[in-house]
Write a protein that holds these residues in place. Structure first.
Motif, PDB file in Angstrom:
ATOM      1  N   VAL A   1      63.179   3.488 -16.190  1.00 13.04           N
ATOM      2  CA  VAL A   1      64.073   2.846 -17.156  1.00 13.04           C
ATOM      3  C   VAL A   1      63.889   3.477 -18.543  1.00 13.04           C
ATOM      4  O   VAL A   1      64.867   3.773 -19.236  1.00 13.04           O
ATOM      5  CB  VAL A   1      63.835   1.317 -17.190  1.00 13.04           C
TER       6      VAL A   1
ATOM      7  N   GLU B   1      63.721  -5.434 -17.012  1.00 13.06           N
ATOM      8  CA  GLU B   1      64.737  -4.674 -16.285  1.00 13.06           C
ATOM      9  C   GLU B   1      64.195  -4.151 -14.960  1.00 13.06           C
ATOM     10  O   GLU B   1      64.899  -4.152 -13.946  1.00 13.06           O
ATOM     11  CB  GLU B   1      65.257  -3.519 -17.149  1.00 13.06           C
TER      12      GLU B   1
ATOM     13  N   THR C   1      61.831  -3.319 -20.839  1.00 15.16           N
ATOM     14  CA  THR C   1      61.928  -2.433 -19.677  1.00 15.16           C
ATOM     15  C   THR C   1      61.268  -3.060 -18.452  1.00 15.16           C
ATOM     16  O   THR C   1      61.741  -2.859 -17.332  1.00 15.16           O
ATOM     17  CB  THR C   1      61.319  -1.043 -19.940  1.00 15.16           C
TER      18      THR C   1
END
Length: 139
Positions: free
Chosen positions: A129, A103, A100
């Motif tokens: 996220v 991301e 995450t």
């Protein structure tokens, strides 16, 4: 149902919440602390956010190792969940948070957030996220 997601780290906790209808996830804030073991104010702020926003569930990112095994960070995250549970009676669920943060950095790249400002936002974006992932996995 209003859901709050937390990205628990050693010095910060990223916070995200669903909208009132539980359709979208938005970053709320980053709770900072000076030391990994100083949790009293962090926990008090989480309780305050739950009460102020009528949160009905907390989703806590679970930092599994890349191979899916649990390590020290998972144990610390579960201890943190127990400390929240001791202060407020609300369901807490865990969501795999592997990648995450990666991301979150990709999202900041897309938004052209300058490198020097990224540490200010990464935990909150990672919480978003985590929450979006939880919402997609539990439709």
């Amino acid at each position: 149902m209003k859901i709050m997601a937390l990205d628990y780290g050693s010095k910060t906790v990223g916070v995200a919440m669903t909208d009132a209808l539980g359709i979208t996830a938005q970053g709320k804030e980053i709770i900072k602390r000076k030391s990994p073991n100083k949790l009293r104010q962090t926990l008090a702020r989480i309780v305050q956010l739950v009460e102020e926003n009528s949160v009905e569930k907390i989703v806590l990112g679970l930092p599994l190792n890349i191979d899916g095994t649990s390590g020290e960070r998972v144990a610390k995250t579960k201890e943190f969940a127990a400390k929240i549970k001791a202060r407020i009676d609300i369901p807490i669920e865990f969501e795999d948070e592997r990648l995450t943060t990666v991301e979150a950095y990709e999202i900041m790249d897309e938004l052209n957030i300058p490198q020097q400002e990224r540490n200010e936002y990464v935990d909150m974006i990672a919480a978003v996220v985590i929450l979006e992932q939880y919402m997609n996995n539990n439709k």
